[in-house]
Design a protein around this motif. Structure first.
Motif: not given
Length: 101
Positions: A83, A87-88, A91
């Protein structure tokens, strides 16, 4: 990969941030898993009767659900990593790629 692009990526402060975050997070999750696993082994080694006690007077012992929870914890920790990576980390990676073009 082009040497120029490689240098730009390595000199990007976001790249250093990404490497630091991924390394720290990976080690943290690894340590958590090792504590869970070796905690189980230490309990098994020093107080085997606690895990061998029957849950309801039948065949199922305390050690069985604890063992299942240990296996499930590996899946949960993997899910947590995926997860955060999706996401992080992705990005940041995308920002690095865009800035390095």
């Amino acid at each position: 990969m082009n040497e120029d692009v490689l240098k730009r990526v390595q000199q990007n402060p976001k790249f250093a941030e990404l490497v630091h975050k991924k390394t720290t997070f990976g080690w943290t999750l690894s340590i958590v898993m090792l504590v869970i696993y070796y905690g189980f082994i230490l309990i098994l080694a020093f107080t085997p009767k606690s895990l061998g006690a029957s849950l309801s007077g039948g065949v199922t012992t305390v050690g069985m659900p604890v063992g299942v929870l240990i296996i499930l914890s590996a899946f949960v920790l993997t899910g947590i990593y995926v997860r955060r990576a999706n996401t992080e980390f992705d990005q940041l990676n995308q920002e690095i790629v865009e800035e390095s073009k």
